[in-house]
Design a protein around this motif. Structure first.
Motif, short mmCIF file in Angstrom:
data_model
loop_
_atom_site.label_atom_id
_atom_site.label_comp_id
_atom_site.label_asym_id
_atom_site.label_seq_id
_atom_site.Cartn_x
_atom_site.Cartn_y
_atom_site.Cartn_z
N LYS A 1 -4.07 5.64 4.94
CA LYS A 1 -4.19 7.09 5.02
C LYS A 1 -4.49 7.59 6.43
O LYS A 1 -4.36 8.79 6.71
CB LYS A 1 -5.25 7.59 4.05
N LYS A 2 -4.89 6.70 7.32
CA LYS A 2 -5.26 7.11 8.68
C LYS A 2 -4.07 7.17 9.64
O LYS A 2 -4.07 7.96 10.59
CB LYS A 2 -6.30 6.13 9.26
N PHE A 3 -3.06 6.34 9.41
CA PHE A 3 -1.99 6.20 10.39
C PHE A 3 -0.63 6.56 9.79
O PHE A 3 -0.32 6.18 8.66
CB PHE A 3 -1.92 4.75 10.91
N LEU A 4 0.16 7.29 10.57
CA LEU A 4 1.51 7.66 10.16
C LEU A 4 2.45 7.54 11.35
O LEU A 4 2.08 7.88 12.48
CB LEU A 4 1.55 9.09 9.62
N ILE A 5 3.65 7.03 11.11
CA ILE A 5 4.69 7.02 12.13
C ILE A 5 5.95 7.63 11.54
O ILE A 5 6.27 7.39 10.36
CB ILE A 5 4.98 5.61 12.68
N LEU A 6 6.64 8.45 12.32
CA LEU A 6 7.86 9.13 11.85
C LEU A 6 8.97 8.96 12.88
O LEU A 6 8.74 9.12 14.08
CB LEU A 6 7.58 10.61 11.61
N THR A 7 10.15 8.63 12.39
CA THR A 7 11.36 8.59 13.22
C THR A 7 12.45 9.40 12.53
O THR A 7 12.57 9.39 11.31
CB THR A 7 11.86 7.15 13.45
N VAL B 1 10.23 11.17 17.25
CA VAL B 1 9.57 9.86 17.19
C VAL B 1 8.11 10.12 17.54
O VAL B 1 7.77 10.37 18.69
CB VAL B 1 10.16 8.84 18.19
N TRP B 2 7.24 10.08 16.53
CA TRP B 2 5.83 10.30 16.85
C TRP B 2 4.93 9.50 15.93
O TRP B 2 5.32 9.08 14.84
CB TRP B 2 5.48 11.79 16.77
N GLY B 3 3.72 9.27 16.43
CA GLY B 3 2.67 8.63 15.65
C GLY B 3 1.51 9.58 15.49
O GLY B 3 1.28 10.46 16.33
N GLU B 4 0.76 9.40 14.39
CA GLU B 4 -0.32 10.34 14.07
C GLU B 4 -1.53 9.59 13.54
O GLU B 4 -1.41 8.61 12.81
CB GLU B 4 0.18 11.35 13.03
N TYR B 5 -2.70 10.09 13.93
CA TYR B 5 -3.97 9.53 13.46
C TYR B 5 -4.75 10.63 12.75
O TYR B 5 -4.97 11.71 13.30
CB TYR B 5 -4.78 8.96 14.62
N GLN B 6 -5.21 10.33 11.53
CA GLN B 6 -5.96 11.29 10.73
C GLN B 6 -7.42 11.29 11.17
O GLN B 6 -8.13 10.30 11.05
CB GLN B 6 -5.86 10.92 9.25
N ASP C 1 -8.67 17.09 6.86
CA ASP C 1 -7.94 18.33 7.17
C ASP C 1 -7.40 18.41 8.59
O ASP C 1 -6.74 19.39 8.93
CB ASP C 1 -8.85 19.55 6.93
N HIS C 2 -7.65 17.40 9.42
CA HIS C 2 -7.26 17.50 10.82
C HIS C 2 -6.68 16.17 11.30
O HIS C 2 -7.15 15.09 10.90
CB HIS C 2 -8.46 17.89 11.70
N ALA C 3 -5.66 16.26 12.17
CA ALA C 3 -5.01 15.05 12.69
C ALA C 3 -4.54 15.29 14.11
O ALA C 3 -4.31 16.42 14.54
CB ALA C 3 -3.83 14.66 11.79
#
Length: 412
Positions: free
Chosen positions: A87-93, A121-126, A130-132
């Protein structure tokens, strides 16, 4: 010629009506769980939009020859995948092509006109629930809902082009390279970004003059002085809460939600444009774009009827007397569209709509107006639909140009 073109449009409509049948139950699409809890997974989304467009007012080609009234194209063909390790990490292409037609196709698909490229192409950290925070080539834009529009579920044939206000000027196809912060405070959602501005943009060969700015600040003044752009958008969700898991704003819910949002946004690029002063020396001009908008989508009664409405006021300052290709201008823009889902069958829905845009253009001291009238036929929501639209555009003193476009779309 015109009768033949219209006949071909009708045939194309019938062909897509027969073959463009989506699955009746989408059930979340192609999502693969990698653990029993479903916190580790990947999801793949694919869509394509095919156009047949009739335009009797097309200009002559580069050799002075008349062009056909009817053209076929792939407006968009995309593949998007995102995955979560937890749930903490997401990657999108997200990659694909846009507006592929007989004039820009290459013989074996490898020429200079090849259009397949990465859109996102991005990565995301939760940070919290409610905020990332994230970074990369991203679509967490500012300005307006329309500048964050999803191309999967537009109500009109296409988005208002001028609402994508920085494409090719400071970004790559509405995507910037940078970092973003997104989230919500109760019913207030937000997205903020700090980005690098594009160097080799649409005006890479333009030369500055006195009295008219060009969008070449980073190229001519350097990245230290003109390399950063800042963007943000906030919207308050009065009724049902929209998801902000991904940045792409929905164009029409077809009455499946009751949404009323009011938003405001900005884009700032200090010294993004340049011009010559009275001593023929370069001077930077700040680019600023501000907008306010409102979106309403709700069912009417219990028989399947629904309404979708959107209004946008956008104020553009690209620099003194800036204009480029009848698309970008210093001035202001007012846009509105309205659609109505006709009550009836649950499996097939029909949605007539209309849209109108008025732009003031400082450089020519005149206006541009665009009017559109169309209808959607939904066979499985946005996953399988046809759109037919007539559009008329009048720019300054030029003659009005009308076109008829049929779109068939599949979204899996």
């Amino acid at each position: 010629m015109k009768k033949t073109s219209l006949l071909l449009i009708v045939c194309f409509f019938s062909f897509q009506l027969f073959f463009a049948q989506g699955a009746p139950d989408y059930n979340g699409g192609m999502k693969v769980k990698l653990n029993e809890e479903g916190t580790k997974y990947f999801r793949i989304i694919s869509w394509a939009q095919f156009w047949a467009q009739h335009n009797p007012d097309r200009p002559l080609d580069g050799n002075g020859n008349e062009q056909s009234d009817l053209d076929f194209s792939i407006r968009r063909a995309r593949v998007l995948m995102y995955a979560q390790l937890n749930k903490k990490f997401l990657i999108l292409t997200h990659f694909g092509l846009n507006s592929l037609n007989a004039d820009n196709m290459s013989a074996i698909g490898t020429g200079e006109n090849s259009q397949l490229f990465f859109h996102d192409v991005w990565g995301e950290y939760q940070l919290t629930n409610d905020h990332a925070i994230g970074g990369g080539l991203h679509y967490w834009n500012g300005i307006s809902r329309a500048n964050n529009q999803s191309t999967l579920n537009m109500m009109t044939l296409d988005n208002t082009r001028q609402a994508w206000a920085t494409i090719g000027l400071s970004d790559q196809f509405a995507r910037h390279m940078g970092i973003y912060l997104k989230g919500k405070f109760g019913k207030l959602q937000y997205r903020l970004a700090i980005n690098d501005a594009l160097t080799d943009n649409l005006q890479v060969n333009a030369t500055p003059t006195n009295g008219a700015a060009i969008y070449s600040g980073r190229r001519l003044l350097g990245s230290k002085e003109a390399g950063r752009a800042y963007a943000g958008y906030l919207d308050y969700n009065f009724l049902d809460q929209e998801s902000n898991f991904l940045p792409y704003k929905v164009g029409s819910y077809l009455g499946s939600k009751k949404v009323f949002n009011v938003g405001a946004g900005f884009f700032l690029h200090p010294k993004g444009s340049v011009s010559l002063d009275n001593n023929a020396e370069l001077q930077g001009e700040d680019v600023s774009i501000f907008a306010v908008d409102a979106f309403y989508d709700a069912p009417i009664g219990s028989n399947g009827a629904a309404i979708t409405a959107y209004a946008l006021a956008q104020f553009n300052d690209y620099g003194e007397n800036f204009t480029l290709g009848q698309t970008y201008e210093t001035g202001k823009m007012l846009h509105a569209h309205l659609g109505y889902v006709i009550p009836g069958s649950k499996s097939t829905k029909f949605q007539p709509y209309l849209h109108y845009t008025n732009r003031s253009i400082d450089a020519i001291d005149d206006n541009a107006n665009q009017f559109g009238l169309g209808a959607n036929a939904y066979f499985s929501g946005h996953h399988s639909k046809l759109t037919l639209e007539y559009q008329n555009t009048k720019y300054g003193s030029f003659d009005a140009i009308g076109s008829i476009t049929l779109q068939a779309m599949i979204y899996l």
